[in-house]
Design an enzyme around this catalytic site. Structure first.
Site, PDB file in Angstrom:
ATOM      1  N   HIS B  38      39.511  37.521  39.124  1.00 39.54           N
ATOM      2  CA  HIS B  38      40.706  36.682  39.016  1.00 39.54           C
ATOM      3  C   HIS B  38      41.262  36.481  40.409  1.00 39.54           C
ATOM      4  O   HIS B  38      41.814  37.400  41.004  1.00 39.54           O
ATOM      5  CB  HIS B  38      41.738  37.346  38.115  1.00 39.54           C
ATOM      6  N   ASP B  40      43.757  34.765  42.663  1.00 39.20           N
ATOM      7  CA  ASP B  40      44.993  33.995  42.806  1.00 39.20           C
ATOM      8  C   ASP B  40      44.911  33.057  43.999  1.00 39.20           C
ATOM      9  O   ASP B  40      44.569  33.474  45.100  1.00 39.20           O
ATOM     10  CB  ASP B  40      46.176  34.949  43.021  1.00 39.20           C
ATOM     11  N   ASP B 162      46.122  35.193  33.303  1.00 30.80           N
ATOM     12  CA  ASP B 162      47.223  35.870  34.011  1.00 30.80           C
ATOM     13  C   ASP B 162      48.597  35.238  33.830  1.00 30.80           C
ATOM     14  O   ASP B 162      49.597  35.940  33.924  1.00 30.80           O
ATOM     15  CB  ASP B 162      46.870  35.957  35.504  1.00 30.80           C
ATOM     16  N   HIS B 412      49.894  29.907  39.353  1.00 33.18           N
ATOM     17  CA  HIS B 412      50.916  30.692  38.644  1.00 33.18           C
ATOM     18  C   HIS B 412      51.647  31.692  39.521  1.00 33.18           C
ATOM     19  O   HIS B 412      52.503  32.430  39.018  1.00 33.18           O
ATOM     20  CB  HIS B 412      50.317  31.364  37.402  1.00 33.18           C
TER      21      HIS B 412
END
Lengths: 930, 930
Positions: B38, B40, B162, B412
Site C-alpha cells: 500500500h 501512499d 485505507d 487519501h
C-alpha cells in the site's frame, strides 16, 4: 583437500576490468567501493535468530535474505561485486540452496564477483580468545570454502572490521595461514589521528618476535570509516541517507550535490593514504538484506561521478573487493611502515576505553575455555578410538557439534561477553549440547581403548564439590585422560561423604567442604568432605584410579587457624559520581581501593595446604599449595555481586610484591607470545593518558607477569581476563563485574548477569602463581599454561574397572606442543605440532627440536604426511604471498617454503607445523588392561 | 484507445492453476493469499520522497525498490502473484525501466502474475474529494495502464483498503467504470462486529438511488484484517514476526506452531464469511521493498500448510489476487445482502471517530477545489484554442502538469488533510506549478480566441483584495471565462484605490476594504476599496469587461450600522479535561458552545448589501446579499487560531433556523447524490452512540441541507467540510481546526498549520445559503453548486482589449452538465456529459434530455463519437461485469449496453455519458471581436 582448481579469479593486473565499472585508471584517484555486510554470529540476537531473521523486534536482521538478495543482484550486472565473511552463515545458507542456485553462486565465485574474505566460521574476538580455538574456527570455515569452491574460494584477505582492538597473535596466525593482507576498522582514536597525519594508515605488521620475517609479516590497513560507508552514502534499508535522485523533474534532484560531496570526501580520504587508490566499505551490520537499493544507487554513483571525467575530473570510482584493492597497493611499490606492537587497548574517545570486556561474563569465558579442552580431547579420542567412537556402546557421538559451537563462541560478541544475556545463554547452550555429543564419543572411545563398557559419568560440577557418584559410592573408579603429549600430574578434589578413602597408587586425604562452597551449591549437592589426591596420566592417554571408602561419614581433622597470606583480594567500589558502568568499556573512574575485613581458615594435610579467606559474604578465596608443586593456586569465588546500593562493581584481585617492576608488565597475546606493557605508555605514539585505570588495562589470555632482575611473578589464569599493573610490584586482575547501566555501544542492556537464581551470577576461578628467576620463568609457565588450557578429563565409573593407555610411543620433547590431532577424513588426520617457546625465553627449550612422525604414535601407523598452511586449506609448498617493501629491511623476503617428510623439524622459535597425516590404524598394540 | 488485445489473463475457472501453489480445491477451505503493498501517494513524506526513498529518517519507504524487488521475485516462480495499485508510482517506475525489464513486466501482466487493481493515479480519499476530480485521477491512471498493457492491464477490482470511511458515490463511480468488485479495509467497529456475526462482510452495494440496478451495483467486500496480514504472519522487512524456521536443527524451529496457528486463524476467518474461499492481504504500507522475505516465507507457508492435506487437513492455501478471489465468490452462487447507505462516519473504537479530517487543512481543501476549476478551464481552452494553446505567444503551456498535481492531490492523505505539514506544502506546491503551466496555456488560448496578445495577469489573491493591476491601473480589461455549458452571472470584487469607476455593461460600486481583510493582507496589498459589480459570461466561453477610473482615490460612502443578522458564528472551545485533539479524528469532547461578543458593520449599495461581523480578533464574517440574487453569501475568516491557552480549537459555524428538521439532515456524496443523515442513527445497524458530537459528523463535499414540509435551508460550500445537525433546525459546519496533540494514527505531528507567518494559518471561505420550498430546492442548489465548483476564471489586461466568445452553438439544457472536455489525442477529445439531477429531486429537471453532439459546438465539427465506460478505458459496448444474486431482486440484471450515435440521450437520472469525440477544428467561425 582438493587440488588447486583452475584459477578463474583475477589475480594480476587491474581489478576485474571486465566492465568500465570495475576498471582502475592509473592516472586518476581510484575509489574502490567494496560492497559488504557485517554479520555478527550472535550479538543482540542468537546466531539462529540472525540467520532466519527471527525476533526482528530486537534488531532487524536476517542473513538468509542477505545472501538471497545479493546473489540475485549480482547476476544483474557483471560489474557488481560483493564480499562475504562469516562462513557460519554462508554454510547454512548454502545447505538450503538448490543445485541451480549453487551453480550460479559457484560461477560468481569463479568470476571473482562474489569473493570470500576472512572466511573463518566467524570473525573472532581478539582480546579474549585463545589461539588454539581461533585456529580451529578458521580451519572450519576455510575448509568449507575449500571443499565447496576450491582455490577460488580461498580468501586472500583477513578482515576484522569490528573487533575491539587487535592482537598481534591474530596477525601472526593470518600470516601463517597465507593471507596477503588484513584490514580492520577499530583502533585508538589518538593512534588513528597520528596515522592519518603521517599517512601510516597502511603498514606491515611484523607480528612475531620469534618468527623470521616475513613469515609473520602481514600487510595491514586501517579502514577509513570503521567499516561503514562515508557519511551520506549509506543506501541500505537500515539507513536514511537520500538515494541518488536523478530525475530532473523531481523536487529533490540531488545528483550534482552528491557527486560534489563524494569527490570531496574521496580527495580528503586520499590525503591520508599513500597511493592513488582508496577503499570505501559500502555496507555495515546486517546490511544488504535488500541489496537492490545499495546496488541501484552505487550504479548511479559510479555513473555520475565517472561522467565528470569528461569535464576533467580525475576521480574514478569502481566496484572492487579488498583483494583487488590490496593488489593495487602492492603494485604501487610503496615503502610501508612497520608495526611491531599490538592494537590494545582500544579507546574510541578520551573516556571510552573498551577494556572492561576483557573480563565481562567470566563464567562464559571459563566455559568456553573448558569446552576447548573437551573439544581437543574429543578430537583426539575420535582419532584414537576409531569408528566406534562415533557409533559405539553408548550411542552416536560426534566432535562436529562441539567444533561448531566452539567456532561460534569465538565470535567477537561471544566469548568477549559483549552480547545480550539471552545470547550469552545461547552460546552456553550450544556448548552444552556439544558437551553431550562429545561425552558420548568419549565414552565410546574410552570403552574401545579400555575394554570396559561400564557407563561413565562426567561430573561437571566438581568445582563446587558436587558429584552424586563420588558422594554416594563406596567403590568407584576415575579415568584421567590427558590430552597433552607429555605426562602430567594433577590434583583432584572429589566431593565425598566418608572421612577416609584408599586411593590406588596415590595418597588421598579428606578435608571438609568450605562454607563458601556449601553456600554456593544451593541445594545441588550435600557432600561434607573433599577427597584430595594427586594423579598422574601418560601422554595422550589415560590412567585409572580406584577409590574405596574406608571410614564412615564424619568430620575430618579440624582445620587450624593461621595468619593471612600476603596476597590480598580487594574490591574496588565505583565512586558514586560516575554512573556509567560499561559493558565493552571499563568503568572510567579514578578508583581508591577499599580494604575489607576478612576471615581466614587454614587446612593442611600431606597432600595440600589450604588457606580459606572470606572477605565479605560475596568475596572469598582459597590459597592452595600442593605437596610437590611449586605454584600457588588462588581459587577465587565472587558473587552474587550486590547492587542494591545502586552501584555497579568491578572486582579485582591485586597481587602486591617487592618486585621492582617499575611501570612494566607483560601479557600474552591469545595465549601465545608475550608482549611488554608499560603504564601510561604506547610504543607507537606519544600517549595522552586520559583514564589512569581503564587506559592501562590489557587482555590476559593465559598469563601475565612482572619482573625485575632477580624475580618474576607469573600468573597463569584459567580464562581470559583484564590485567594491569598500576603500581610498582603490583599486578591486578579483574575477576568479575556487574553493572547497572548500558554503555551505549549497541548492546542495549546493562551487564548484570542475574544467573540461575536471579540474584547475580556467582563465579569461581583459579589463578596459578609462580615466583621464579626471570631466566627460568618460561620453563615453568609454558607447561603450566598449556596444562591449564588442556586439562585432564575426569570420568567416573561405578566399581573399579581399570586401564592405562598412551597413544604415543613416547612423550614429545618438552618444547613441542601437540596442538591439534583430529580426524580429517576417513584415512587421514590433521596434526599440528608447535614449538611452544619463544626464540629467547628459555635457555633450555628455545632450541630446534625434531619429531619423527613415523615413530610418534603407538596405535597409529603413519603412512604419509603433507605439510599444510596453518589454515589447512593450502599445501604449504604452494603457499605464496604478496611481498611488501618495508624500506628498513635489507631485502624483500620471499616466502620460505618448508617441504616436509614425515620427519619434522620445529625451529627454535614459536612455530607451528601443520600436517595432514595419512594413517593406518594399528589397533590394540598399545593398550594395557588390568 | 487501444482495441481490446488478446486476453491471456485467466478469467474463468479456478485461479491461475498453472501450479499447485495457485490452485483452488472445491472441497476445501481455500485461503487466497494476496501479496500487495500500500503505497501512499504522499503522507509522512512527499510523493517524490516516497518514490525514491528519500528522507528515510522520517519513514522507511522507497517505492522504486518495491517494484524492482517484486518484479525480480515474481520471475523466480510462476506461482507467485502480486498486485499493484497506485499508477502515479508505477508510471514513474516504468519510465525508468529498460526495454528488457518492460518486456518482462509485460509478460508478467499478461500471465496474470502481476495484476493491477484499482489502477487510478492514486487511491483517492472518499470524504473530501469531488467526483469530478476523482473521475479525472482514475482516468489518468487507467489510461496509462491501457496505453501500456492493453486489456490485460485493465483493473477488474476497485481497492480502497485505507481510506477512512467510504462514500456511496465512489461505489457508483467504480460500478460505472466497469469494476467487478470492490474491497476495503476500514469501517465502523460496530458495523464490522455485526457483519461478522451475520456473515455480511461481503455484499452488493447499490450505490445510486437514481440509476437503474445493476448500473451502480458494486459487489463490495470488507477485508478481514484491514489490509494487513493476520497477526504473526507479516514477513516484511518492516515487521518483526518470526519467519518460517524450518531447519529442525534450529533452536527456534516453528513450523508446526505456525501451521497450527495459520489453520486456526483461517477457520476462524471462514466462520464470518459465506463461502469456502477467504482472502488474506499479505502486505501493508510500503511493504515489499525487499520482496524476498515475503515470498520465501509464503512459499514455505503454502508448502507446509498444504502438506497437512495428506493428513486430512481441509485447508488449501494459494497465491491469488483480488480478481481471482472475486471470481471464486461469483462462482459460489450465493445470495448477497444489499447495502444502500454509505460507510460514514468511521470509528475505530468507541471514542475515536475519524470525522475531524472532513475539515482538516481547510486552505488546502479550498486550493484543491479551485485547482480543479482551473484544470477544467485549462482542459477546455486546450481544446478550444487549438495547438497554439500549448505553444503560443506566451510560451509553452500544458494541462498535464495540473492534471497530475490534481490526481496526486486526490490521495487519501492529501486533500483529506491527514498528511504531515511539509507534505501538505508539497501538494500545494505541485498545484501551484500546475497553475503556472495552465496559466500559460490559458493565456495562449485566450490570445488565439480573442485576437489580443496583450499579456494577462491572473490575480490569485482577490480573496484578500490584492491585485496590483487593478489597484494601480486607470484603465483595464477583465476577461471572464465560464467553464459551464450555460451562461452565468457572477459578482466580482476588485481591489481598487479609486472611489468611482465606469464598468462597461455593468454597474460598478465601490465599498471600503474591511478591517478584517486589511489585517489579513499583512503587507501584501494596500487597496483601500473594492469595486463590486456583476458580470455575465456565455456558455463555455468568455466575456470582457472594461473598467475605467472616474474619481480619484478616496473613501466611499460610510457604511451604516445595522442589527446583527440571525445567523451566528460560534467558537467551540474544547474543554480542558480533554487534551486529545485529533488530526483524523474529531475532538471527542462533550462541548458547550460559548457565545462571543461581536461588532457589526453594514455596507449597502445598488450592487450588494454587506453585513461585516467581527466576533473576536481571529473570527470574522461578512454576510452578503447581491442585487438580484436569491442566495445569501457568508464569507468567513478564521485565524490565526490562538493556542497560547494550551487548548486546540475546532471552529464551527452554526446556522439556526425554525425549520422542523427533527433529527434529520442531508449531505452530498462527493458532490453528487445526496444522502439522508439522522442524529445518533445508522441505517445499517443499531447504533450505540458513544460520541454525541464527533459521532454525528458527516462529510459535506458541496452541500448540506435541513428541511421540513415547507422549507429547506441548503448550504453550498466552496470546499469539503464536516457538517452535522445536533439540534432541531440547526446545521453546523466545521470551518477550521488547530490542534496541539497528535492523534496517534501515524502522522506523528499535531495539526497546527503555522502558516506563512508562523502564528497560525488564517483561512477564508464562502458558504451560499438558500431558503426554498423543498420541491424546488434542487433547481437552485444544483446550478449553484456547479457554479461554485467550476467558477469563472478572471484574467486582467492593461488597457481595454475586448472580446466575447462561446464554444457552444447554444447552452446545453439546464439538466445537462458538461463534466469533461479535454484533449484526448491529436484529433479527438474526451467529452463527458452528465444529467445533474437525481431521479426525483426536481419536477422540472428530473427528466430525460437529448443533446445533439453534432450541433453542440460552434468552433468544432464533430465527425464521430464513441461511447466509453466512465473510466474511458473500455468501449461502453464491450463493458460486461460479473453478475451477483441479491435475492430480493426479481431477476439478475444484465448489463445494458448503450450504443450511441452522435446524438445522446441522458436519462432522467443522474448519469454520465462519456465520449471520445472525433473532431475537425472549425476555426474562427464563432469568435466575435469587438
Amino acid at each position: 583437500l582438493k587440488p588447486p582448481s583452475q584459477l578463474i579469479r583475477f589475480r594480476s593486473g587491474a581489478c576485474g576490468g571486465q566492465t568500465p565499472y570495475n576498471s582502475t585508471k592509473p592516472s586518476m584517484l581510484n575509489v574502490h567501493l567494496v560492497p559488504h555486510t557485517h554479520d555478527d554470529v550472535g550479538w543482540l540476537k542468537t546466531v539462529d535468530q540472525y540467520y532466519y531473521g527471527g525476533r526482528n523486534y530486537i534488531q532487524h536482521a536476517g542473513v538468509q535474505y542477505i545472501l538471497d538478495s545479493v546473489v540475485s543482484e549480482l547476476q544483474k550486472d557483471p560489474a557488481r561485486r560483493f564480499i562475504y565473511v562469516e562462513t557460519a552463515f554462508f554454510h547454512r545458507w548454502w545447505s538450503e540452496q538448490s543445485a541451480k542456485t549453487r551453480n550460479i553462486v559457484t560461477q560468481l565465485v569463479q568470476e571473482g564477483r562474489l569473493e570470500f574474505v576472512n572466511g573463518g566460521w566467524c570473525m573472532s574476538d581478539e582480546a579474549s580468545t585463545h589461539y588454539s580455538a581461533v585456529i580451529d574456527q578458521m580451519t572450519l570455515g576455510l575448509r568449507f570454502l575449500n571443499d565447496t569452491f576450491g582455490e577460488c574460494g580461498r580468501p586472500r584477505v583477513a578482515w576484522h572490521i569490528d573487533p575491539f582492538g587487535h592482537a598481534r597473535e591474530h596477525a601472526s596466525i593470518f600470516a601463517q595461514m597465507g593471507y596477503d593482507g588484513f584490514f580492520f576498522g577499530r583502533l585508538d582514536y589518538q593512534d588513528k589521528g597520528r596515522r592519518m597525519k603521517m599517512k601510516e594508515m597502511e603498514m606491515v605488521w611484523r607480528a612475531s618476535e620469534s618468527l623470521k620475517p616475513p613469515t609473520a609479516d602481514l600487510f595491514t590497513g586501517v579502514l577509513p570509516n570503521g567499516y561503514n560507508p562515508p557519511a551520506g552514502f549509506c543506501w541500505d534499508q537500515s539507513c536514511s541517507d537520500d538515494p541518488v535522485q536523478d530525475d530532473p523533474e523531481l523536487e529533490d534532484y540531488n545528483v550534482d550535490d552528491l557527486v560534489n560531496k563524494f569527490i570531496s570526501i574521496s580527495k580528503a580520504q586520499a590525503d591520508v593514504y599513500k597511493t592513488n587508490h582508496i577503499i570505501m566499505t559500502m555496507g555495515s551490520d546486517f546490511q544488504y538484506e535488500n541489496a537492490i537499493p545499495w546496488y541501484k544507487n552505487m550504479d548511479k554513483l559510479i555513473h555520475y561521478v565517472n561522467a565528470r571525467q569528461k569535464n576533467g575530473s580525475a576521480v574514478n570510482v569502481l566496484y572492487s573487493t579488498p583483494s583487488c584493492y590490496l593488489q593495487e597497493l602492492n603494485l604501487a611499490k610503496q615503502i610501508w611502515p612497520i608495526k611491531t606492537d599490538d592494537f590494545f587497548p582500544y579507546a574510541d574517545d578520551a573516556h571510552d576505553f573498551w577494556t572492561g570486556y576483557f573480563t565481562s561474563r567470566p563464567a562464559l569465558k571459563r566455559y568456553e575455555r573448558l569446552s576447548n579442552s573437551l573439544l581437543q580431547t574429543c578430537n583426539q579420542l575420535e582419532v584414537l578410538g576409531g569408528s566406534q567412537s562415533r557409533d559405539g556402546p553408548f550411542g552416536k557421538g560426534d566432535s562436529e557439534t562441539m567444533r561448531r559451537a566452539m567456532a561460534v563462541a569465538q565470535h567477537h560478541d561471544a566469548v568477549s561477553g559483549t552480547e545480550k544475556q539471552h545470547v550469552a545463554n545461547d552460546y552456553a547452550k550450544r556448548l552444552g549440547i556439544g558437551w553431550d555429543h562429545c561425552q558420548v564419543l568419549v565414552s565410546n572411545s574410552l570403552a574401545a581403548l579400555s575394554g570396559s563398557n561400564v557407563p561413565r559419568v562426567f561430573c561437571e560440577n566438581l568445582n563446587i564439590s558436587v558429584c552424586p557418584l563420588t558422594e554416594g559410592s563406596k567403590r568407584f573408579s576415575m579415568n584421567v585422560y590427558n590430552p597433552l603429549a607429555r605426562p602430567i600430574s594433577w590434583s583432584v578434589h572429589l566431593p565425598v561423604n566418608g572421612s577416609s578413602y584408599s586411593v590406588q597408587d596415590s595418597n588421598g586425604m579428606v578435608i571438609p567442604v568450605s562454607k563458601a562452597t556449601q553456600n554456593l551449591r544451593r541445594g545441588r549437592g550435600y557432600a561434607k568432605n573433599e577427597l584430595v589426591f594427586q594423579v598422574q596420566a601418560p601422554p595422550l592417554g589415560f590412567s585409572t584410579y580406584s577409590i574405596i571408602l574406608l571410614g564412615r561419614a564424619g568430620a575430618p581433622d579440624e582445620p587450624k587457624r593461621a595468619a593471612p597470606v600476603s596476597m590480598q583480594n580487594k574490591v574496588r567500589p565505583t565512586t558514586p559520581a560516575l554512573y556509567h558502568y560499561l559493558a565493552y568499556v571499563m568503568c572510567n573512574c579514578n578508583c581508591n581501593c577499599a580494604c575489607v575485613h576478612m576471615c581466614v581458615c587454614v587446612c593442611q594435610n600431606s597432600v595440600v595446604q589450604e588457606v580459606r579467606q572470606q572477605f565479605s559474604p560475596w568475596v572469598s578465596q582459597v590459597v592452595r599449595l600442593y605437596e610437590g608443586s611449586r605454584e600457588l593456586e588462588l581459587e577465587w569465588t565472587i558473587g552474587p555481586v550486590p547492587v542494591d546500593d545502586g552501584l555497579g562493581k568491578e572486582v579485582i584481585t591485586r597481587l602486591d610484591s617487592s618486585i621492582s617492576s617499575a611501570e612494566y608488565f607483560y601479557t600474552d597475546s591469545n595465549g601465545r607470545e608475550v608482549l611488554q606493557r608499560r603504564k601510561d605508555y604506547r610504543p607507537t605514539w606519544d600517549l595522552k593518558q586520559t583514564e589512569p585505570v581503564a587506559g592501562n588495562y590489557y587482555p590476559m589470555n593465559s598469563r601475565a607477569f612482572i619482573k625485575d632482575k632477580g624475580s618474576q611473578l607469573t600468573v597463569v589464569t584459567d580464562r581470559s581476563q583484564g590485567v594491569s599493573s598500576l603500581n610498582n610490584g603490583s599486578l591486578e586482575i579483574m575477576l568479575h563485574r556487574r553493572l547497572l547501566y548500558d554503555d551505549y555501544r549497541g548492546v542495549g542492556e546493562p551487564l548484570s548477569e542475574p544467573g540461575e537464581f536471579g540474584d547475580g551470577l556467582v563465579v569461581r576461578g583459579r589463578l596459578l602463581l609462580t615466583l621464579t628467576p626471570p631466566e627460568t620463568a618460561a620453563d615453568a609457565h609454558r607447561p603450566l599454561a598449556q596444562g591449564m588450557v588442556l586439562q585432564p578429563l575426569l570420568s567416573f565409573q561405578d566399581g573399579t574397572p581399570s586401564a592405562i593407555f598412551s597413544a604415543l610411543q613416547a612423550s614429545l620433547p618438552p618444547a613441542v606442543h601437540l596442538l591439534t590431532l583430529s580426524q580429517w577424513d576417513k584415512d587421514s588426520v590433521l596434526l599440528r605440532l608447535e614449538h611452544q617457546y619463544e626464540s629467547s625465553e628459555s635457555k633450555t627449550y628455545s632450541k630446534p627440536v625434531t619429531v619423527n612422525l613415523q615413530k610418534m604414535f603407538s596405535t597409529l601407523k603413519v603412512v604419509g604426511a603433507s605439510e599444510m598452511s596453518l589454515g589447512a586449506n593450502q599445501w604449504k609448498a604452494n603457499m605464496t604471498r604478496l611481498q611488501w617493501n618495508t624500506g628498513n629491511d635489507a631485502h624483500i623476503y620471499t616466502c620460505s617454503s618448508h617441504t616436509s617428510s614425515t620427519s619434522s623439524v620445529a625451529s627454535p622459535q614459536l612455530i607451528s607445523l601443520h600436517y595432514i597425516v595419512h594413517l593406518i590404524r594399528n589397533r590394540g598394540t598399545a593398550m594395557f588392561s588390568f
